[in-house]
Scaffold this motif. Structure first.
Motif, PDB file in Angstrom:
ATOM      1  N   TYR A 128      -8.607   0.449  -0.292  1.00  0.00           N
ATOM      2  CA  TYR A 128      -7.622   1.365  -0.295  1.00  0.00           C
ATOM      3  C   TYR A 128      -6.330   0.994  -1.050  1.00  0.00           C
ATOM      4  CZ  TYR A 128     -10.108   2.360   4.045  1.00  0.00           C
ATOM      5  OH  TYR A 128     -11.299   2.263   4.987  1.00  0.00           O
ATOM      6  N   THR A 129      -5.963  -0.099  -0.986  1.00  0.00           N
ATOM      7  CA  THR A 129      -5.031  -0.790  -1.914  1.00  0.00           C
ATOM      8  C   THR A 129      -5.500  -0.616  -3.507  1.00  0.00           C
ATOM      9  OG1 THR A 129      -3.903  -2.085  -0.374  1.00  0.00           O
ATOM     10  CG2 THR A 129      -3.076  -2.433  -2.405  1.00  0.00           C
ATOM     11  N   LEU A 183       0.764  -1.398  -0.039  1.00  0.00           N
ATOM     12  CA  LEU A 183       0.211  -0.193  -0.050  1.00  0.00           C
ATOM     13  C   LEU A 183       0.962   1.195   0.083  1.00  0.00           C
ATOM     14  CD1 LEU A 183      -2.773   1.682   0.298  1.00  0.00           C
ATOM     15  CD2 LEU A 183      -2.689   1.217   2.742  1.00  0.00           C
ATOM     16  N   LEU A 184       1.994   1.364   1.145  1.00  0.00           N
ATOM     17  CA  LEU A 184       2.846   2.483   0.962  1.00  0.00           C
ATOM     18  C   LEU A 184       3.451   2.750  -0.383  1.00  0.00           C
ATOM     19  CD1 LEU A 184       4.116   2.040   4.541  1.00  0.00           C
ATOM     20  CD2 LEU A 184       2.498   3.463   3.687  1.00  0.00           C
ATOM     21  N   LEU A 235     -15.124  -2.245 -10.943  1.00  0.00           N
ATOM     22  CA  LEU A 235     -16.720  -1.595 -11.025  1.00  0.00           C
ATOM     23  C   LEU A 235     -17.762  -1.973 -10.250  1.00  0.00           C
ATOM     24  CD1 LEU A 235     -16.966  -1.144 -14.923  1.00  0.00           C
ATOM     25  CD2 LEU A 235     -16.868   0.494 -13.296  1.00  0.00           C
ATOM     26  N   SER A 236     -17.341  -3.274  -9.693  1.00  0.00           N
ATOM     27  CA  SER A 236     -18.063  -3.990  -8.664  1.00  0.00           C
ATOM     28  C   SER A 236     -17.684  -4.088  -7.359  1.00  0.00           C
ATOM     29  CB  SER A 236     -18.450  -5.333  -8.994  1.00  0.00           C
ATOM     30  OG  SER A 236     -18.930  -5.326 -10.273  1.00  0.00           O
ATOM     31  N   GLU A 237     -16.750  -2.962  -7.121  1.00  0.00           N
ATOM     32  CA  GLU A 237     -15.910  -2.921  -5.571  1.00  0.00           C
ATOM     33  C   GLU A 237     -16.920  -2.508  -4.506  1.00  0.00           C
ATOM     34  OE1 GLU A 237     -12.585  -3.256  -3.208  1.00  0.00           O
ATOM     35  OE2 GLU A 237     -12.745  -3.336  -5.457  1.00  0.00           O
ATOM     36  N   ALA A 290     -13.546   4.847  -0.068  1.00  0.00           N
ATOM     37  CA  ALA A 290     -12.713   4.348  -0.909  1.00  0.00           C
ATOM     38  C   ALA A 290     -13.199   3.394  -2.242  1.00  0.00           C
ATOM     39  CB  ALA A 290     -11.606   3.288  -0.079  1.00  0.00           C
ATOM     40  N   CYS A 291     -14.248   2.665  -1.698  1.00  0.00           N
ATOM     41  CA  CYS A 291     -14.965   2.023  -2.779  1.00  0.00           C
ATOM     42  C   CYS A 291     -15.437   2.882  -4.176  1.00  0.00           C
ATOM     43  CB  CYS A 291     -16.015   1.192  -2.254  1.00  0.00           C
ATOM     44  SG  CYS A 291     -15.450  -0.353  -1.187  1.00  0.00           S
TER      45      CYS A 291
END
Length: 490
Positions: free
Chosen positions: A344-345, A301-302, A379-381, A393-394
Protein backbone atom coordinates in the motif's frame (compact mmCIF):
# COMPACT_ATOMS: atom_id res chain seq x y z
CA UNK A 1 -25.82 4.36 3.09
CA UNK A 2 -26.94 7.97 3.08
CA UNK A 3 -27.83 9.53 -0.25
CA UNK A 4 -27.10 13.14 -1.07
CA UNK A 5 -27.64 15.16 -4.26
CA UNK A 6 -25.89 13.66 -7.25
CA UNK A 7 -26.26 10.05 -6.11
CA UNK A 8 -23.39 10.20 -3.62
CA UNK A 9 -23.57 8.29 -0.37
CA UNK A 10 -22.48 8.35 3.24
CA UNK A 11 -21.81 5.53 5.68
CA UNK A 12 -22.49 6.27 9.32
CA UNK A 13 -19.38 5.99 11.48
CA UNK A 14 -19.29 7.08 15.15
CA UNK A 15 -17.09 10.02 16.07
CA UNK A 16 -14.72 10.16 19.03
CA UNK A 17 -17.02 12.65 20.80
CA UNK A 18 -19.90 10.22 20.46
CA UNK A 19 -17.96 7.44 22.17
CA UNK A 20 -16.87 9.73 24.99
CA UNK A 21 -20.45 10.93 25.45
CA UNK A 22 -21.70 7.35 25.79
CA UNK A 23 -19.34 6.73 28.69
CA UNK A 24 -20.35 9.91 30.53
CA UNK A 25 -24.16 9.58 30.36
CA UNK A 26 -26.03 7.81 33.15
CA UNK A 27 -27.40 4.44 31.95
CA UNK A 28 -31.01 5.16 33.01
CA UNK A 29 -30.94 8.54 31.29
CA UNK A 30 -29.53 6.86 28.20
CA UNK A 31 -32.33 4.26 28.23
CA UNK A 32 -34.97 6.97 28.51
CA UNK A 33 -33.48 8.83 25.52
CA UNK A 34 -33.45 5.64 23.48
CA UNK A 35 -36.99 4.76 24.48
CA UNK A 36 -38.31 8.09 23.19
CA UNK A 37 -36.78 7.54 19.75
CA UNK A 38 -37.79 3.88 19.59
CA UNK A 39 -41.46 4.58 20.24
CA UNK A 40 -42.01 7.95 18.59
CA UNK A 41 -42.35 6.84 14.97
CA UNK A 42 -44.42 3.75 15.74
CA UNK A 43 -46.87 5.85 17.80
CA UNK A 44 -47.21 8.28 14.94
CA UNK A 45 -47.89 5.42 12.54
CA UNK A 46 -50.79 4.25 14.70
CA UNK A 47 -52.19 7.75 15.06
CA UNK A 48 -51.88 8.83 11.42
CA UNK A 49 -51.96 5.60 9.40
CA UNK A 50 -54.30 3.56 11.57
CA UNK A 51 -53.17 -0.10 11.91
CA UNK A 52 -49.52 -0.87 11.24
CA UNK A 53 -49.06 -3.15 8.25
CA UNK A 54 -48.60 -6.83 8.98
CA UNK A 55 -46.70 -7.54 5.75
CA UNK A 56 -43.73 -9.86 5.91
CA UNK A 57 -41.09 -7.12 5.59
CA UNK A 58 -42.27 -4.93 8.46
CA UNK A 59 -39.52 -6.35 10.63
CA UNK A 60 -37.10 -4.41 8.47
CA UNK A 61 -38.58 -1.04 9.46
CA UNK A 62 -35.91 1.42 10.48
CA UNK A 63 -35.79 2.56 14.09
CA UNK A 64 -32.95 4.60 15.54
CA UNK A 65 -31.28 2.62 18.29
CA UNK A 66 -30.12 5.68 20.17
CA UNK A 67 -30.38 9.42 20.18
CA UNK A 68 -27.56 11.89 19.95
CA UNK A 69 -26.38 13.48 23.13
CA UNK A 70 -26.66 17.16 23.93
CA UNK A 71 -24.83 19.23 21.31
CA UNK A 72 -23.96 16.20 19.18
CA UNK A 73 -25.54 17.74 16.10
CA UNK A 74 -23.30 16.02 13.55
CA UNK A 75 -24.26 12.58 14.80
CA UNK A 76 -27.91 13.61 14.81
CA UNK A 77 -27.70 14.67 11.17
CA UNK A 78 -25.81 11.56 10.09
CA UNK A 79 -28.12 9.15 11.93
CA UNK A 80 -31.40 10.76 10.94
CA UNK A 81 -30.09 11.42 7.44
CA UNK A 82 -29.15 7.77 6.96
CA UNK A 83 -32.60 6.62 8.12
CA UNK A 84 -34.45 9.10 5.88
CA UNK A 85 -32.41 8.35 2.77
CA UNK A 86 -32.90 4.62 3.31
CA UNK A 87 -36.65 5.13 3.75
CA UNK A 88 -36.75 7.12 0.51
CA UNK A 89 -35.04 4.29 -1.34
CA UNK A 90 -37.36 1.67 0.14
CA UNK A 91 -40.49 3.68 -0.68
CA UNK A 92 -39.28 3.82 -4.28
CA UNK A 93 -38.92 0.04 -4.29
CA UNK A 94 -42.42 -0.54 -2.90
CA UNK A 95 -43.85 1.99 -5.35
CA UNK A 96 -42.34 0.05 -8.25
CA UNK A 97 -44.10 -3.07 -6.91
CA UNK A 98 -47.46 -1.24 -6.58
CA UNK A 99 -47.66 -2.09 -2.89
CA UNK A 100 -49.77 0.94 -1.99
CA UNK A 101 -50.55 0.10 1.63
CA UNK A 102 -46.85 -0.27 2.32
CA UNK A 103 -46.00 2.89 0.40
CA UNK A 104 -48.46 4.91 2.48
CA UNK A 105 -47.38 3.58 5.88
CA UNK A 106 -43.74 4.15 4.99
CA UNK A 107 -44.55 7.68 3.77
CA UNK A 108 -46.12 8.48 7.13
CA UNK A 109 -43.10 7.09 8.94
CA UNK A 110 -40.81 9.12 6.65
CA UNK A 111 -42.71 12.26 7.67
CA UNK A 112 -42.15 11.38 11.33
CA UNK A 113 -38.41 10.92 10.82
CA UNK A 114 -38.15 14.18 8.87
CA UNK A 115 -40.07 16.08 11.55
CA UNK A 116 -37.87 14.54 14.26
CA UNK A 117 -34.70 15.55 12.42
CA UNK A 118 -35.89 19.13 11.95
CA UNK A 119 -37.09 19.51 15.55
CA UNK A 120 -34.08 17.84 17.19
CA UNK A 121 -31.56 19.73 15.08
CA UNK A 122 -33.24 23.04 15.87
CA UNK A 123 -32.86 22.21 19.58
CA UNK A 124 -29.17 21.27 19.46
CA UNK A 125 -28.15 23.99 16.98
CA UNK A 126 -30.02 26.71 18.95
CA UNK A 127 -30.28 28.94 15.86
CA UNK A 128 -31.26 28.66 12.23
CA UNK A 129 -30.64 30.71 9.11
CA UNK A 130 -33.40 31.90 6.81
CA UNK A 131 -32.14 29.53 4.10
CA UNK A 132 -32.31 26.59 6.52
CA UNK A 133 -35.81 27.57 7.60
CA UNK A 134 -36.99 27.70 3.99
CA UNK A 135 -35.42 24.28 3.25
CA UNK A 136 -37.11 22.78 6.32
CA UNK A 137 -40.47 24.22 5.26
CA UNK A 138 -40.18 22.82 1.72
CA UNK A 139 -39.20 19.39 3.06
CA UNK A 140 -42.12 19.14 5.47
CA UNK A 141 -44.58 20.38 2.83
CA UNK A 142 -43.46 17.65 0.44
CA UNK A 143 -43.64 15.03 3.20
CA UNK A 144 -47.26 16.03 3.91
CA UNK A 145 -48.04 16.01 0.19
CA UNK A 146 -46.57 12.52 -0.18
CA UNK A 147 -48.58 11.18 2.77
CA UNK A 148 -51.78 12.72 1.42
CA UNK A 149 -51.43 11.48 -2.14
CA UNK A 150 -50.49 7.94 -1.08
CA UNK A 151 -53.53 7.84 1.20
CA UNK A 152 -55.74 8.80 -1.77
CA UNK A 153 -54.14 6.04 -3.82
CA UNK A 154 -55.37 3.48 -1.29
CA UNK A 155 -58.96 4.44 -2.15
CA UNK A 156 -58.57 4.23 -5.94
CA UNK A 157 -59.52 0.99 -7.69
CA UNK A 158 -59.35 2.08 -11.35
CA UNK A 159 -55.98 0.89 -12.73
CA UNK A 160 -55.70 3.72 -15.29
CA UNK A 161 -56.28 6.37 -12.66
CA UNK A 162 -53.85 4.62 -10.31
CA UNK A 163 -51.21 4.53 -13.04
CA UNK A 164 -51.42 8.31 -13.53
CA UNK A 165 -51.31 8.85 -9.76
CA UNK A 166 -48.25 6.61 -9.54
CA UNK A 167 -46.35 9.01 -11.81
CA UNK A 168 -47.39 11.87 -9.54
CA UNK A 169 -46.21 9.97 -6.44
CA UNK A 170 -42.89 9.24 -8.12
CA UNK A 171 -42.38 12.90 -8.98
CA UNK A 172 -43.29 13.97 -5.44
CA UNK A 173 -40.88 11.40 -4.00
CA UNK A 174 -38.10 12.67 -6.26
CA UNK A 175 -38.70 16.31 -5.31
CA UNK A 176 -38.84 15.35 -1.64
CA UNK A 177 -35.45 13.65 -2.00
CA UNK A 178 -33.99 16.81 -3.53
CA UNK A 179 -35.32 19.01 -0.71
CA UNK A 180 -33.98 16.56 1.86
CA UNK A 181 -30.55 16.55 0.20
CA UNK A 182 -30.45 20.36 0.11
CA UNK A 183 -31.44 20.65 3.77
CA UNK A 184 -28.95 18.01 4.87
CA UNK A 185 -26.12 19.65 2.94
CA UNK A 186 -26.91 23.06 4.44
CA UNK A 187 -26.89 21.61 7.95
CA UNK A 188 -23.73 19.56 7.43
CA UNK A 189 -21.95 22.56 5.88
CA UNK A 190 -22.83 24.59 8.93
CA UNK A 191 -21.49 21.93 11.29
CA UNK A 192 -18.25 21.41 9.33
CA UNK A 193 -17.71 25.18 9.30
CA UNK A 194 -18.04 25.11 13.08
CA UNK A 195 -15.38 22.40 13.32
CA UNK A 196 -13.00 24.34 11.06
CA UNK A 197 -13.53 27.54 13.09
CA UNK A 198 -12.87 25.57 16.26
CA UNK A 199 -9.52 24.39 14.90
CA UNK A 200 -8.61 27.91 13.76
CA UNK A 201 -9.48 29.48 17.11
CA UNK A 202 -7.98 26.81 19.36
CA UNK A 203 -4.69 27.28 21.22
CA UNK A 204 -5.05 23.93 22.96
CA UNK A 205 -3.19 21.11 21.21
CA UNK A 206 -5.55 18.48 22.62
CA UNK A 207 -8.62 20.29 21.29
CA UNK A 208 -6.94 20.66 17.90
CA UNK A 209 -6.01 16.98 17.85
CA UNK A 210 -9.53 15.84 18.78
CA UNK A 211 -11.22 18.17 16.28
CA UNK A 212 -8.85 17.13 13.49
CA UNK A 213 -9.74 13.54 14.32
CA UNK A 214 -13.41 14.41 13.96
CA UNK A 215 -12.74 15.94 10.54
CA UNK A 216 -10.95 12.79 9.46
CA UNK A 217 -13.89 10.67 10.65
CA UNK A 218 -16.17 12.81 8.52
CA UNK A 219 -14.05 12.17 5.41
CA UNK A 220 -14.73 8.47 5.92
CA UNK A 221 -18.42 9.19 5.37
CA UNK A 222 -17.76 9.60 1.64
CA UNK A 223 -17.47 12.13 -1.16
CA UNK A 224 -20.24 14.55 -0.03
CA UNK A 225 -18.54 15.43 3.24
CA UNK A 226 -15.11 15.62 1.57
CA UNK A 227 -16.63 18.14 -0.82
CA UNK A 228 -18.12 20.12 2.05
CA UNK A 229 -14.77 20.20 3.90
CA UNK A 230 -13.10 21.51 0.75
CA UNK A 231 -15.90 24.03 0.17
CA UNK A 232 -15.50 25.64 3.61
CA UNK A 233 -11.70 25.92 3.18
CA UNK A 234 -10.99 23.11 5.60
CA UNK A 235 -7.84 22.26 3.65
CA UNK A 236 -6.36 25.69 4.39
CA UNK A 237 -7.05 25.15 8.07
CA UNK A 238 -5.24 21.81 7.87
CA UNK A 239 -2.30 23.47 6.13
CA UNK A 240 -1.71 25.49 9.29
CA UNK A 241 -1.54 22.27 11.31
CA UNK A 242 0.81 20.57 8.86
CA UNK A 243 3.25 23.48 8.84
CA UNK A 244 3.25 23.97 12.62
CA UNK A 245 5.94 21.82 14.26
CA UNK A 246 4.45 22.46 17.70
CA UNK A 247 1.74 19.93 16.84
CA UNK A 248 2.49 16.28 17.48
CA UNK A 249 3.37 13.92 14.65
CA UNK A 250 0.07 12.11 15.20
CA UNK A 251 -1.94 15.33 14.74
CA UNK A 252 -0.01 16.28 11.59
CA UNK A 253 -0.47 12.75 10.25
CA UNK A 254 -4.21 12.99 10.83
CA UNK A 255 -4.26 16.35 9.04
CA UNK A 256 -2.40 14.67 6.16
CA UNK A 257 -5.05 11.94 6.13
CA UNK A 258 -7.82 14.54 5.74
CA UNK A 259 -5.89 16.23 2.91
CA UNK A 260 -5.50 12.83 1.22
CA UNK A 261 -9.23 12.16 1.41
CA UNK A 262 -10.30 15.61 0.22
CA UNK A 263 -7.85 15.66 -2.73
CA UNK A 264 -8.60 12.10 -3.86
CA UNK A 265 -8.65 11.88 -7.69
CA UNK A 266 -11.65 9.56 -7.40
CA UNK A 267 -13.90 12.32 -6.03
CA UNK A 268 -16.24 13.84 -8.63
CA UNK A 269 -15.37 17.47 -7.84
CA UNK A 270 -12.44 19.86 -7.98
CA UNK A 271 -14.06 23.29 -8.24
CA UNK A 272 -14.06 23.82 -4.48
CA UNK A 273 -10.31 23.14 -4.24
CA UNK A 274 -9.23 26.30 -6.06
CA UNK A 275 -8.25 27.94 -2.76
CA UNK A 276 -6.03 24.93 -2.08
CA UNK A 277 -3.59 26.22 -4.72
CA UNK A 278 -2.81 29.19 -2.50
CA UNK A 279 -1.22 26.96 0.16
CA UNK A 280 -0.08 24.07 -2.04
CA UNK A 281 3.63 24.80 -1.75
CA UNK A 282 3.44 24.98 2.04
CA UNK A 283 1.41 21.76 2.19
CA UNK A 284 3.70 19.86 -0.19
CA UNK A 285 6.79 21.01 1.73
CA UNK A 286 5.24 19.95 5.05
CA UNK A 287 4.19 16.56 3.67
CA UNK A 288 7.67 15.81 2.31
CA UNK A 289 9.12 16.73 5.68
CA UNK A 290 6.60 14.45 7.39
CA UNK A 291 7.63 11.60 5.05
CA UNK A 292 11.30 12.22 5.85
CA UNK A 293 10.80 12.32 9.61
CA UNK A 294 8.03 9.69 9.91
CA UNK A 295 8.54 7.42 12.90
CA UNK A 296 6.22 4.70 11.61
CA UNK A 297 4.85 3.15 8.45
CA UNK A 298 1.37 4.51 9.15
CA UNK A 299 2.56 8.13 9.31
CA UNK A 300 4.59 7.72 6.12
CA UNK A 301 1.61 6.11 4.36
CA UNK A 302 -0.74 8.99 5.24
CA UNK A 303 1.74 11.68 4.19
CA UNK A 304 2.70 9.93 0.94
CA UNK A 305 -0.96 9.27 0.09
CA UNK A 306 -1.70 12.99 0.40
CA UNK A 307 1.30 13.77 -1.83
CA UNK A 308 0.21 11.18 -4.40
CA UNK A 309 -3.27 12.69 -4.65
CA UNK A 310 -1.89 16.24 -4.91
CA UNK A 311 0.28 15.21 -7.89
CA UNK A 312 -2.93 14.23 -9.68
CA UNK A 313 -4.56 17.50 -8.73
CA UNK A 314 -2.01 19.87 -10.29
CA UNK A 315 1.19 19.29 -12.32
CA UNK A 316 2.78 22.25 -10.53
CA UNK A 317 2.99 19.98 -7.49
CA UNK A 318 5.36 17.66 -9.41
CA UNK A 319 7.69 20.58 -10.14
CA UNK A 320 7.61 21.55 -6.46
CA UNK A 321 8.45 17.98 -5.45
CA UNK A 322 11.38 17.93 -7.85
CA UNK A 323 12.75 21.13 -6.31
CA UNK A 324 12.26 19.72 -2.80
CA UNK A 325 14.43 16.68 -3.65
CA UNK A 326 11.42 14.42 -3.17
CA UNK A 327 12.84 11.60 -5.31
CA UNK A 328 15.76 11.23 -2.90
CA UNK A 329 13.43 11.27 0.12
CA UNK A 330 11.04 8.70 -1.34
CA UNK A 331 13.64 6.31 -2.73
CA UNK A 332 15.66 6.46 0.47
CA UNK A 333 12.54 5.59 2.45
CA UNK A 334 12.05 2.44 0.35
CA UNK A 335 15.11 0.92 2.01
CA UNK A 336 13.72 1.68 5.48
CA UNK A 337 11.40 -1.16 6.50
CA UNK A 338 10.12 0.87 9.43
CA UNK A 339 8.58 3.42 7.07
CA UNK A 340 7.90 1.43 3.89
CA UNK A 341 6.80 -2.09 4.70
CA UNK A 342 3.61 -2.76 2.69
CA UNK A 343 2.50 -2.72 -0.96
CA UNK A 344 0.00 0.00 0.00
CA UNK A 345 2.86 2.37 0.83
CA UNK A 346 4.83 1.39 -2.27
CA UNK A 347 1.66 2.08 -4.27
CA UNK A 348 1.76 5.70 -3.06
CA UNK A 349 5.47 6.07 -3.82
CA UNK A 350 5.23 4.69 -7.34
CA UNK A 351 2.16 6.87 -7.98
CA UNK A 352 4.23 9.96 -7.15
CA UNK A 353 7.10 8.72 -9.33
CA UNK A 354 4.74 7.98 -12.24
CA UNK A 355 3.25 11.47 -12.10
CA UNK A 356 6.65 13.12 -11.71
CA UNK A 357 8.10 11.13 -14.61
CA UNK A 358 6.25 13.33 -17.11
CA UNK A 359 8.88 15.99 -16.32
CA UNK A 360 12.00 15.66 -18.45
CA UNK A 361 14.39 16.62 -15.64
CA UNK A 362 13.03 13.77 -13.49
CA UNK A 363 15.06 11.15 -15.39
CA UNK A 364 18.48 12.34 -14.22
CA UNK A 365 17.34 12.33 -10.57
CA UNK A 366 15.98 8.78 -10.97
CA UNK A 367 19.31 7.52 -12.36
CA UNK A 368 21.31 9.36 -9.70
CA UNK A 369 19.25 7.77 -6.91
CA UNK A 370 19.36 4.28 -8.46
CA UNK A 371 15.65 4.57 -9.06
CA UNK A 372 15.55 2.25 -12.08
CA UNK A 373 16.54 -0.66 -9.83
CA UNK A 374 13.70 0.23 -7.46
CA UNK A 375 11.24 0.30 -10.35
CA UNK A 376 12.55 -3.09 -11.44
CA UNK A 377 11.91 -4.40 -7.91
CA UNK A 378 8.37 -3.01 -7.99
CA UNK A 379 7.68 -4.97 -11.18
CA UNK A 380 8.17 -8.07 -8.99
CA UNK A 381 5.82 -6.94 -6.20
CA UNK A 382 4.08 -9.95 -4.63
CA UNK A 383 1.42 -10.09 -1.90
CA UNK A 384 2.50 -11.52 1.44
CA UNK A 385 -1.05 -12.57 2.29
CA UNK A 386 -3.98 -13.96 0.33
CA UNK A 387 -6.23 -10.95 0.93
CA UNK A 388 -7.84 -9.47 -2.20
CA UNK A 389 -6.93 -5.94 -1.04
CA UNK A 390 -3.23 -6.71 -0.87
CA UNK A 391 -3.32 -8.53 -4.21
CA UNK A 392 -4.99 -5.48 -5.79
CA UNK A 393 -2.35 -3.19 -4.25
CA UNK A 394 0.40 -5.33 -5.76
CA UNK A 395 -1.26 -5.10 -9.17
CA UNK A 396 -1.36 -1.32 -8.88
CA UNK A 397 2.33 -1.23 -7.95
CA UNK A 398 3.26 -3.37 -10.97
CA UNK A 399 1.09 -1.34 -13.33
CA UNK A 400 2.38 2.04 -12.17
CA UNK A 401 5.98 0.81 -12.17
CA UNK A 402 5.57 -0.16 -15.83
CA UNK A 403 3.97 3.21 -16.61
CA UNK A 404 6.81 5.03 -14.85
CA UNK A 405 9.38 3.01 -16.77
CA UNK A 406 7.70 3.71 -20.11
CA UNK A 407 7.68 7.45 -19.43
CA UNK A 408 11.25 7.58 -18.18
CA UNK A 409 12.60 5.59 -21.12
CA UNK A 410 12.15 8.63 -23.31
CA UNK A 411 15.60 9.36 -21.93
CA UNK A 412 18.21 7.07 -23.62
CA UNK A 413 20.27 6.87 -20.41
CA UNK A 414 17.30 5.50 -18.46
CA UNK A 415 16.50 3.06 -21.26
CA UNK A 416 20.09 1.76 -21.31
CA UNK A 417 20.06 1.35 -17.54
CA UNK A 418 16.73 -0.52 -17.73
CA UNK A 419 18.14 -2.91 -20.34
CA UNK A 420 21.26 -3.46 -18.23
CA UNK A 421 19.09 -4.39 -15.25
CA UNK A 422 17.11 -6.93 -17.37
CA UNK A 423 13.86 -4.93 -17.20
CA UNK A 424 12.94 -6.21 -20.67
CA UNK A 425 13.09 -9.81 -19.47
CA UNK A 426 10.84 -9.03 -16.53
CA UNK A 427 8.35 -7.17 -18.73
CA UNK A 428 8.22 -10.12 -21.15
CA UNK A 429 7.62 -12.47 -18.22
CA UNK A 430 4.75 -10.31 -16.96
CA UNK A 431 3.22 -10.25 -20.45
CA UNK A 432 3.50 -13.98 -21.08
CA UNK A 433 2.72 -15.33 -17.61
CA UNK A 434 -0.73 -14.35 -16.26
CA UNK A 435 0.15 -15.69 -12.79
CA UNK A 436 3.02 -13.18 -12.52
CA UNK A 437 0.57 -10.30 -12.90
CA UNK A 438 -2.35 -11.94 -11.06
CA UNK A 439 -4.13 -12.11 -14.45
CA UNK A 440 -4.46 -8.32 -14.42
CA UNK A 441 -5.30 -6.73 -17.78
CA UNK A 442 -4.18 -3.31 -16.53
CA UNK A 443 -0.70 -4.64 -15.71
CA UNK A 444 -0.54 -6.38 -19.10
CA UNK A 445 -1.34 -3.20 -21.05
CA UNK A 446 1.20 -1.17 -19.05
CA UNK A 447 3.91 -3.80 -19.54
CA UNK A 448 3.28 -4.05 -23.29
CA UNK A 449 3.56 -0.26 -23.57
CA UNK A 450 6.80 -0.17 -21.57
CA UNK A 451 8.27 -3.07 -23.56
CA UNK A 452 7.51 -1.31 -26.85
CA UNK A 453 9.16 1.88 -25.59
CA UNK A 454 12.29 -0.07 -24.59
CA UNK A 455 12.33 -2.02 -27.86
CA UNK A 456 12.35 1.24 -29.76
CA UNK A 457 15.56 2.24 -28.00
CA UNK A 458 17.29 -1.16 -27.69
CA UNK A 459 15.75 -3.64 -30.17
CA UNK A 460 18.72 -5.98 -29.82
CA UNK A 461 17.53 -6.92 -26.32
CA UNK A 462 14.55 -8.87 -27.74
CA UNK A 463 14.39 -12.34 -29.24
CA UNK A 464 12.65 -12.66 -32.61
CA UNK A 465 9.62 -14.46 -31.15
CA UNK A 466 9.12 -11.76 -28.51
CA UNK A 467 9.42 -9.02 -31.11
CA UNK A 468 6.97 -10.71 -33.50
CA UNK A 469 4.36 -11.46 -30.83
CA UNK A 470 4.66 -8.56 -28.37
CA UNK A 471 6.06 -5.59 -30.26
CA UNK A 472 5.38 -5.87 -33.98
CA UNK A 473 1.57 -6.45 -33.88
CA UNK A 474 -0.94 -3.77 -32.97
CA UNK A 475 -1.18 -3.26 -29.24
CA UNK A 476 -4.70 -4.71 -29.14
CA UNK A 477 -3.57 -7.86 -30.99
CA UNK A 478 -0.62 -8.37 -28.64
CA UNK A 479 -2.97 -7.83 -25.69
CA UNK A 480 -5.43 -10.46 -26.95
CA UNK A 481 -2.59 -12.93 -27.54
CA UNK A 482 -1.21 -12.52 -24.03
CA UNK A 483 -4.57 -12.39 -22.26
CA UNK A 484 -5.60 -15.72 -23.83
CA UNK A 485 -2.41 -17.58 -22.91
CA UNK A 486 -3.92 -19.19 -19.81
CA UNK A 487 -7.00 -20.53 -21.61
CA UNK A 488 -7.22 -24.23 -22.29
CA UNK A 489 -8.67 -25.47 -25.57
CA UNK A 490 -8.61 -29.16 -24.65
Amino acid sequence: MMALPGGRHLESIPLQGQRLHLMQVDSVQRWMEDLKLMTECECMCVLQAKPISLEEDTQGDLILAGGPGPGDSLQLLLKRGWVISTELRRIGQKLAQDRWARVHSMSVRLTCHARSMVNEYSVVSKSSSQEMGQAEKLLMEKCSELSAITERCLQVENEHVLKSMKACVSETLSTLGQHFGQLLELALTREVQALVRKIDASDNIYTTEATTGNLFSLTQEGAPLCRIIAKVDGVLCLADILTDDSHSEATRAEAAAVVAQVTSPHLPFTQHLSSFLESMEEIVTALIKLCQEASSGEVFLLASAALANITFFDTMACEMLLQLNAIHVLLEACSDKQRVDTPYTRDQIVTILANMSVLEQCASDIIQENGVQLIMDMLSEKPRSATPAEAAACERVQQKAAVTLARLCRDPDVAQEAVRLSCMSRLIELCRSPSERNSSDAVLVACLAALRRLAGVCPEGLQDSDFQQLVQPRLVDAFLLCSNMEESFV
